[in-house]
Design a protein around this motif. Structure first.
Motif, PDB file in Angstrom:
ATOM      1  N   GLY A 142       0.810  -1.211   0.000  1.00 16.45           N
ATOM      2  CA  GLY A 142       0.000   0.000   0.000  1.00 16.45           C
ATOM      3  C   GLY A 142       0.840   1.255   0.000  1.00 16.45           C
ATOM      4  N   ILE A 143       2.133   1.114   0.294  1.00 20.45           N
ATOM      5  CA  ILE A 143       3.053   2.249   0.287  1.00 20.45           C
ATOM      6  C   ILE A 143       3.801   2.327  -1.040  1.00 20.45           C
ATOM      7  CG2 ILE A 143       5.110   3.237   1.388  1.00 20.45           C
ATOM      8  CD1 ILE A 143       4.123   1.776   3.986  1.00 20.45           C
ATOM      9  N   HIS A 144       4.351   1.177  -1.489  1.00 23.12           N
ATOM     10  CA  HIS A 144       5.186   1.233  -2.693  1.00 23.12           C
ATOM     11  C   HIS A 144       4.451   0.829  -3.973  1.00 23.12           C
ATOM     12  CE1 HIS A 144       5.639  -3.133  -2.792  1.00 23.12           C
ATOM     13  NE2 HIS A 144       6.145  -3.152  -1.567  1.00 23.12           N
ATOM     14  N   GLY A 145       3.423  -0.021  -3.890  1.00 17.85           N
ATOM     15  CA  GLY A 145       2.627  -0.393  -5.058  1.00 17.85           C
ATOM     16  C   GLY A 145       3.404  -0.994  -6.207  1.00 17.85           C
ATOM     17  N   ARG A 146       4.526  -1.645  -5.893  1.00 20.65           N
ATOM     18  CA  ARG A 146       5.424  -2.078  -6.968  1.00 20.65           C
ATOM     19  C   ARG A 146       5.185  -3.513  -7.442  1.00 20.65           C
ATOM     20  NH1 ARG A 146       9.672   0.505  -3.724  1.00 20.65           N
ATOM     21  NH2 ARG A 146      10.282  -1.571  -2.999  1.00 20.65           N
ATOM     22  N   VAL A 147       4.175  -4.200  -6.939  1.00 20.60           N
ATOM     23  CA  VAL A 147       3.969  -5.594  -7.314  1.00 20.60           C
ATOM     24  C   VAL A 147       2.822  -5.670  -8.320  1.00 20.60           C
ATOM     25  CG1 VAL A 147       3.541  -7.929  -6.492  1.00 20.60           C
ATOM     26  CG2 VAL A 147       4.759  -6.286  -5.026  1.00 20.60           C
ATOM     27  N   PRO A 148       3.109  -5.932  -9.591  1.00 17.18           N
ATOM     28  CA  PRO A 148       2.046  -5.999 -10.604  1.00 17.18           C
ATOM     29  C   PRO A 148       1.034  -7.087 -10.273  1.00 17.18           C
ATOM     30  CG  PRO A 148       4.223  -5.916 -11.640  1.00 17.18           C
ATOM     31  CD  PRO A 148       4.450  -6.140 -10.177  1.00 17.18           C
ATOM     32  N   GLY A 149      -0.229  -6.808 -10.589  1.00 17.55           N
ATOM     33  CA  GLY A 149      -1.278  -7.801 -10.412  1.00 17.55           C
ATOM     34  C   GLY A 149      -2.033  -7.705  -9.115  1.00 17.55           C
ATOM     35  N   PHE A 150      -1.607  -6.808  -8.224  1.00 15.28           N
ATOM     36  CA  PHE A 150      -2.255  -6.710  -6.921  1.00 15.28           C
ATOM     37  C   PHE A 150      -2.818  -5.307  -6.682  1.00 15.28           C
ATOM     38  CE2 PHE A 150       0.518 -10.363  -6.490  1.00 15.28           C
ATOM     39  CZ  PHE A 150      -0.285 -11.270  -5.810  1.00 15.28           C
ATOM     40  N   GLY A 151      -3.422  -4.750  -7.735  1.00 12.41           N
ATOM     41  CA  GLY A 151      -3.948  -3.388  -7.632  1.00 12.41           C
ATOM     42  C   GLY A 151      -5.030  -3.239  -6.576  1.00 12.41           C
ATOM     43  N   ALA A 152      -5.966  -4.189  -6.511  1.00 15.43           N
ATOM     44  CA  ALA A 152      -7.044  -4.098  -5.523  1.00 15.43           C
ATOM     45  C   ALA A 152      -6.485  -4.200  -4.111  1.00 15.43           C
ATOM     46  CB  ALA A 152      -8.081  -5.199  -5.769  1.00 15.43           C
ATOM     47  N   PHE A 153      -5.585  -5.137  -3.901  1.00 17.95           N
ATOM     48  CA  PHE A 153      -4.972  -5.311  -2.586  1.00 17.95           C
ATOM     49  C   PHE A 153      -4.202  -4.061  -2.174  1.00 17.95           C
ATOM     50  CE2 PHE A 153      -1.391  -7.096   0.016  1.00 17.95           C
ATOM     51  CZ  PHE A 153      -2.148  -7.490   1.110  1.00 17.95           C
ATOM     52  N   ALA A 154      -3.382  -3.536  -3.086  1.00 14.90           N
ATOM     53  CA  ALA A 154      -2.603  -2.340  -2.787  1.00 14.90           C
ATOM     54  C   ALA A 154      -3.503  -1.151  -2.461  1.00 14.90           C
ATOM     55  CB  ALA A 154      -1.680  -2.006  -3.959  1.00 14.90           C
ATOM     56  N   ALA A 155      -4.549  -0.973  -3.266  1.00 11.14           N
ATOM     57  CA  ALA A 155      -5.467   0.150  -3.039  1.00 11.14           C
ATOM     58  C   ALA A 155      -6.164   0.026  -1.687  1.00 11.14           C
ATOM     59  CB  ALA A 155      -6.500   0.208  -4.162  1.00 11.14           C
ATOM     60  N   SER A 156      -6.602  -1.190  -1.348  1.00 11.06           N
ATOM     61  CA  SER A 156      -7.305  -1.383  -0.079  1.00 11.06           C
ATOM     62  C   SER A 156      -6.404  -1.101   1.112  1.00 11.06           C
ATOM     63  CB  SER A 156      -7.862  -2.814   0.013  1.00 11.06           C
ATOM     64  OG  SER A 156      -6.822  -3.772   0.144  1.00 11.06           O
ATOM     65  N   LYS A 157      -5.135  -1.498   1.016  1.00 10.36           N
ATOM     66  CA  LYS A 157      -4.220  -1.308   2.138  1.00 10.36           C
ATOM     67  C   LYS A 157      -3.749   0.135   2.255  1.00 10.36           C
ATOM     68  CE  LYS A 157      -4.255  -5.552   3.675  1.00 10.36           C
ATOM     69  NZ  LYS A 157      -4.804  -5.902   4.999  1.00 10.36           N
ATOM     70  N   ALA A 158      -3.574   0.812   1.117  1.00  8.22           N
ATOM     71  CA  ALA A 158      -3.246   2.238   1.161  1.00  8.22           C
ATOM     72  C   ALA A 158      -4.385   3.027   1.809  1.00  8.22           C
ATOM     73  CB  ALA A 158      -2.964   2.759  -0.244  1.00  8.22           C
ATOM     74  N   ALA A 159      -5.603   2.696   1.420  1.00  7.71           N
ATOM     75  CA  ALA A 159      -6.766   3.365   2.003  1.00  7.71           C
ATOM     76  C   ALA A 159      -6.880   3.068   3.492  1.00  7.71           C
ATOM     77  CB  ALA A 159      -8.034   2.922   1.279  1.00  7.71           C
ATOM     78  N   LEU A 160      -6.572   1.837   3.892  1.00  7.18           N
ATOM     79  CA  LEU A 160      -6.653   1.478   5.310  1.00  7.18           C
ATOM     80  C   LEU A 160      -5.637   2.254   6.131  1.00  7.18           C
ATOM     81  CD1 LEU A 160      -7.722  -0.154   7.646  1.00  7.18           C
ATOM     82  CD2 LEU A 160      -6.236  -2.046   6.953  1.00  7.18           C
ATOM     83  N   SER A 161      -4.453   2.458   5.593  1.00  4.27           N
ATOM     84  CA  SER A 161      -3.444   3.247   6.294  1.00  4.27           C
ATOM     85  C   SER A 161      -3.945   4.672   6.545  1.00  4.27           C
ATOM     86  CB  SER A 161      -2.147   3.278   5.480  1.00  4.27           C
ATOM     87  OG  SER A 161      -1.145   4.006   6.154  1.00  4.27           O
ATOM     88  N   THR A 162      -4.561   5.267   5.526  1.00  4.14           N
ATOM     89  CA  THR A 162      -5.110   6.617   5.675  1.00  4.14           C
ATOM     90  C   THR A 162      -6.280   6.630   6.651  1.00  4.14           C
ATOM     91  OG1 THR A 162      -4.426   7.198   3.436  1.00  4.14           O
ATOM     92  CG2 THR A 162      -6.155   8.554   4.429  1.00  4.14           C
ATOM     93  N   LEU A 163      -7.156   5.634   6.555  1.00  4.52           N
ATOM     94  CA  LEU A 163      -8.291   5.548   7.479  1.00  4.52           C
ATOM     95  C   LEU A 163      -7.803   5.429   8.920  1.00  4.52           C
ATOM     96  CD1 LEU A 163     -11.416   5.261   7.719  1.00  4.52           C
ATOM     97  CD2 LEU A 163     -11.062   2.780   7.608  1.00  4.52           C
ATOM     98  N   THR A 164      -6.731   4.677   9.133  1.00  3.62           N
ATOM     99  CA  THR A 164      -6.165   4.526  10.475  1.00  3.62           C
ATOM    100  C   THR A 164      -5.727   5.870  11.031  1.00  3.62           C
ATOM    101  OG1 THR A 164      -5.425   2.259  10.019  1.00  3.62           O
ATOM    102  CG2 THR A 164      -4.296   3.448  11.791  1.00  3.62           C
ATOM    103  N   ARG A 165      -5.046   6.677  10.221  1.00  8.76           N
ATOM    104  CA  ARG A 165      -4.586   7.982  10.690  1.00  8.76           C
ATOM    105  C   ARG A 165      -5.756   8.896  11.023  1.00  8.76           C
ATOM    106  NH1 ARG A 165      -0.700   6.862   6.709  1.00  8.76           N
ATOM    107  NH2 ARG A 165      -1.782   8.072   5.102  1.00  8.76           N
ATOM    108  N   THR A 166      -6.787   8.864  10.181  1.00  4.14           N
ATOM    109  CA  THR A 166      -7.964   9.694  10.449  1.00  4.14           C
ATOM    110  C   THR A 166      -8.630   9.283  11.760  1.00  4.14           C
ATOM    111  OG1 THR A 166      -8.362  10.006   8.086  1.00  4.14           O
ATOM    112  CG2 THR A 166     -10.222  10.393   9.569  1.00  4.14           C
ATOM    113  N   ALA A 167      -8.841   7.996  11.931  1.00  2.00           N
ATOM    114  CA  ALA A 167      -9.474   7.498  13.154  1.00  2.00           C
ATOM    115  C   ALA A 167      -8.633   7.818  14.383  1.00  2.00           C
ATOM    116  CB  ALA A 167      -9.702   5.993  13.047  1.00  2.00           C
ATOM    117  N   ALA A 168      -7.321   7.708  14.238  1.00  2.00           N
ATOM    118  CA  ALA A 168      -6.434   7.969  15.378  1.00  2.00           C
ATOM    119  C   ALA A 168      -6.579   9.399  15.873  1.00  2.00           C
ATOM    120  CB  ALA A 168      -4.983   7.702  14.970  1.00  2.00           C
TER     121      ALA A 168
END
Length: 253
Positions: free
Chosen positions: A147-173
């Motif tokens: 979710g930070i580097h996004g460098r692994v092809p084929g895992f766009g949904a996974f990367a997007a979900s984890k990047a969003a979760l990181s941001t959601l965590t900061r907002t909730a915190a």
């Protein structure tokens, strides 16, 4: 010597295997009453049995975090049986099959986002309410270094979900720290679990790939991730708020 979590109640989702199981065991060894949740009842029973074999206290509730009523039942059952929730480790997640972005079907995209992002939002929504009733608590969410580097092809949904979760965590915190609820995330890289295996890849092939790709030259042990979760859940990290702690052996350095 008093264990760090004596008398505390720790909820672990994705507790039937991998990082979740290792973390549930670690919490129990440190004196916590552990509630494990996940989709497979037999896996949860195995985790509980391992904890009890070591003399710990554990309980289980089968739950699918993508279903709001399952999440409500999980939180309600934990509080009814054990009085409160002191720590929540929101670890349930899926990667989805590696697929180029333009070829991902809507159903797979929806499943990954529902589990990794919406599911954690649902958990936090109800965990926060329960913790507010108890004067506070600690929440740790499992994001991922992709979710930070996004460098692994084929895992766009996974990367997007984890990047969003990181941001959601900061907002909730930021929203809930003044109410005594401390929220952080971890972002593991390759860990010695089935999720780290590419389709058709053996453990030996994975280890060779990770050795070539990662500065530290190996995958993480599940126990290493568990140790970090326990640190974030403890008073030792009491000034850490809204942080996404990367655990990837230097892959994103």
């Amino acid at each position: 010597m008093t264990a760090r979590f004596d008398g505390k109640v720790a909820l672990v989702t994705g507790g039937g295997s991998g990082i979740g199981r290792a973390t549930a065991l670690a919490f129990a060894r440190e004196g916590a009453i552990v509630m494990v949740a996940g989709r497979e009842p037999s896996d949860l029973r195995d985790t509980v049995a391992l904890i009890e074999k070591e003399g710990g206290v554990a309980d289980a509730v089968p739950a699918d975090v993508t279903h709001g009523m399952d999440v409500i039942r999980l939180i309600k059952t934990t509080v009814e049986r054990h009085g409160r929730i002191d720590v929540a480790f929101n670890n349930a997640g899926i990667t989805g099959e590696p697929t180029p972005l333009a070829e991902i079907c809507e159903a797979v995209w929806g499943d990954v986002l529902s589990t990794n992002l919406t599911g954690v939002w649902l958990l936090m929504k109800h965990e926060i309410a329960a913790m507010k009733e108890n004067g506070g608590g600690v929440i740790i969410n499992t994001a991922a270094n992709i979710g930070i580097h996004g460098r692994v092809p084929g895992f766009g949904a996974f990367a997007a979900s984890k990047a969003a979760l990181s941001t959601l965590t900061r907002t909730a915190a930021r929203e809930y720290i003044r109410e005594g609820i401390r929220i952080n995330a971890i972002s593991p890289g390759s860990v010695d679990t089935d999720q780290s295996l590419r389709p058709g890849e053996t453990t030996e092939e994975r280890d060779a790939r990770v050795k070539a790709e990662t500065p530290i030259g190996r995958v993480a042990k599940t126990e290493e991730i568990a140790d970090t979760v326990l640190w974030l859940a403890s008073e030792e990290s009491s000034f850490v708020v809204g942080h996404d702690l990367v655990l990837d052996g230097g892959a994103t350095a």
